[in-house]
Design a protein around this motif. Structure first.
Motif, mmCIF file in Angstrom:
data_model
loop_
_atom_site.group_PDB
_atom_site.id
_atom_site.type_symbol
_atom_site.label_atom_id
_atom_site.label_comp_id
_atom_site.label_asym_id
_atom_site.label_seq_id
_atom_site.Cartn_x
_atom_site.Cartn_y
_atom_site.Cartn_z
ATOM 1 N N PHE A 281 0.807 -1.211 0.000
ATOM 2 C CA PHE A 281 0.000 0.000 0.000
ATOM 3 C C PHE A 281 0.849 1.274 0.000
ATOM 4 N N THR A 292 1.646 7.089 -0.076
ATOM 5 C CA THR A 292 0.638 6.035 -0.125
ATOM 6 C C THR A 292 0.264 5.723 -1.564
ATOM 7 N N ILE A 297 -4.694 0.776 -3.051
ATOM 8 C CA ILE A 297 -5.709 0.733 -1.995
ATOM 9 C C ILE A 297 -7.106 0.692 -2.623
ATOM 10 N N PRO A 332 -5.148 0.351 5.709
ATOM 11 C CA PRO A 332 -5.814 1.618 5.354
ATOM 12 C C PRO A 332 -7.306 1.610 5.670
#
Length: 559
Positions: A281, A292, A297, A332
């Motif tokens: 991620f 990120t 994600i 996440p």
């Protein structure tokens, strides 16, 4: 004076409790077939609150000895695997069948052993010496079992054999060396040689060129020097192999991103922490991590909550709760939200009941036991019995919003359901009540007092059935030597008849394999074991006045 034989008092219809349960409370003994069916739908050979793994094995063998019906055992093995989604119990029943009826064992072998993990489980059970005829425990393959293993090994696809090679103790190599299958062609001969680590010269007349293309690509992947080369091979030639065949040799996060994109929704759900650990991620730049990876994600979240995939696979909310509970804090938040969404979608797979019900939710101390039992370090689930029970209650409530849920231990708790709660939030909140002793009659008492003016299709009790509270309590034991549950159930039926409900039903869902119940099996009462989506279908059919019972559900399986 009215005819006393016709207008009897309620005590005359109350059956006396026949046994005491594991908590020393009054209970009813299930028939051998019913007790074994519940064990096959719930048992995992783990140490649970009131029984050790060895106790479960001994109880299973004792029940089997009481059942002189090998066809029922064969059907139960198939039911346990195909409908209850169990692994250990169907394997154990298959090993038992191999000593009692080899023809039936061969008939159901491939349906029970539907993947390499179950094959390895069957092999492990045989080698343990726990099964066999009295006085002669078996530790090797009989000629009949050897033929079944040989057939499976020769007929299995390359992908299924590669998947079976994952794991040790026992390994697929151990199985191949004991089963000694005769390869059906040079491709299979080369594959068996490679899986057993034999030198190529011992594969004759097969050579390395006879290995299936997937295996050759896997060898090239493992030998690749760079992450870029591995990613190219993984995305091209190995796009349909199991991800864990690639994991051990992967060269960093770039390869793991490619592996993640090969995982199906269920594999992603079960391996969120693995992906987190391998930095899937995170973005990766020339100088290292660069923030990120929102695209990855989004991809994982979208796969988890794909309505079409959930509908096709008929996944049950239980699976998403397990993933949510096991997810690391660092996973996440968008992915955790996707698990909530997925559980809501999965509720669509839960059948709607014919009317509102009272849901008795056992939150007593014994329900804090891991649902699959204590299986040692690394093998014990975080999912407790109370978590599963709460999810059952929440799922029924979501599909049948006029129903009432009553958590209980030695007291009944009032619950205010917030419509904005997700199914996972609601089940988590419900599971936090209680923790004390067990009085299974309390939801019935509430139904007969607080909710006496409301019409219900029946009562659904979700529990381990270990009711035991008696001393100083009004409702522990019932009238006429019955359980408190039965005394209160008869009162509930009388009240419901007065409200126009002609045939209320009681369903006792047992999520532990103890073999006793708080209510005996009869026309208005169903005892059922398990925590798969198959349970909901049986409950719905029963409340719809379908004549199908739990044992009949097993006996309906064709072999």
């Amino acid at each position: 004076m009215a005819n006393k034989s016709l207008f009897q008092s309620i005590t005359s219809v109350l059956p006396r409790a026949t046994v005491v349960n594991e908590a020393s409370g009054p209970a009813y003994k299930l028939s051998a077939k019913h007790a074994l069916a519940q064990m096959a739908a719930t048992g995992t050979f783990g140490n649970v609150y009131y029984a050790s793994a060895q106790n479960q094995l001994d109880a299973m063998r004792k029940l089997i000895d009481e059942i002189d019906d090998n066809e029922f055992l064969a059907k139960l093995a198939v039911y346990s695997r195909e409908r209850a989604y169990m692994k250990d119990m169907p394997a154990a029943l298959l090993v038992v069948l191999s000593t009692r009826d080899t023809k039936l064992m061969h008939q159901v072998f491939d349906r029970v052993v539907d993947n390499g993990r179950v094959l390895r489980t069957v092999f492990q059970m045989i080698r343990s010496g726990q099964f066999g005829r009295p006085g002669s425990p078996r530790r090797g393959l009989s000629s009949s079992l050897q033929r079944a293993f040989q057939r499976w090994l020769n007929d299995a696809s390359v992908g299924k054999l590669l998947s079976a090679s994952i794991g040790n103790d026992p390994s697929l190599r151990d199985i191949l060396r004991m089963a000694r299958p005769t390869p059906k062609d040079d491709a299979r001969r080369a594959l068996f040689g490679w899986l057993t680590d034999k030198p190529v010269e011992k594969w004759e007349p097969a050579t390395a060129d006879d290995l299936p293309s997937t295996v050759q690509s896997l060898i090239a992947y493992r030998a690749a020097d760079t992450a870029e080369a591995q990613t190219l091979i993984a995305g091209d030639s190995l796009s349909k192999v199991r991800w864990d065949l690639l994991a051990g040799a992967s060269r960093g996060p770039l390869v793991w991103k490619a592996i993640a994109q090969q995982m199906g929704p269920q594999a992603l759900r079960m391996n969120l922490n693995t992906l987190l650990r391998h930095d899937v991620f995170k973005k990766h730049g020339i100088l290292g991590f660069a923030g990120t990876d929102n695209a990855m994600i989004d991809y994982v979240a979208g796969q988890l909550a794909d309505p079409g995939a959930i509908a096709r696979s008929r996944q049950f909310p239980y699976q998403f709760l397990a993933a949510y509970m096991n997810a690391s804090d660092e996973v996440p938040s968008k992915i955790k939200t996707a698990l909530h969404d997925a559980a809501e979608i999965a509720c669509g797979n839960v059948p709607k009941l014919p009317g509102p019900v009272i849901i008795g939710l056992d939150t007593s101390g014994s329900m804090g036991c891991p649902v699959t039992g204590n299986r040692g370090r690394g093998g014990t689930s975080k999912m407790r019995c109370v978590d599963v029970a709460a999810l059952f209650a929440a799922a029924i409530l979501r599909r049948n919003p006029d129903s009432v849920v009553i958590p209980f231990d030695t007291q009944a708790y009032k619950v205010k359901v917030d419509p904005s709660d997700t199914i996972l939030s609601l089940s988590a909140r419900l599971s936090k009540y209680g923790g004390g002793g067990t009085d299974c009659s309390l939801p019935f008492v509430e139904a007969n007092t607080r909710y006496a003016k409301q019409a219900f299709a029946g009562i659904v009790l979700v529990s381990d059935n270990e009711s035991w509270i008696t001393s100083g309590r009004r409702y522990g034991y019932g009238q006429n030597g019955s359980t408190g549950v039965m005394t209160q159930w008869e009162k509930f039926k009388k009240t419901q008849h007065g409200l126009g409900v002609a045939d209320p039903k009681l369903v006792c869902i047992d999520i532990q394999p103890y073999g006793t119940s708080q209510a005996p099996e009869r026309d208005d009462i169903l005892n059922i074991g398990g925590f798969s989506d198959a349970v909901f279908n049986v409950v719905s059919s029963f409340l719809e006045n379908d004549a199908s019972r739990f044992v009949r559900e097993v006996e309906s399986v064709e072999v």
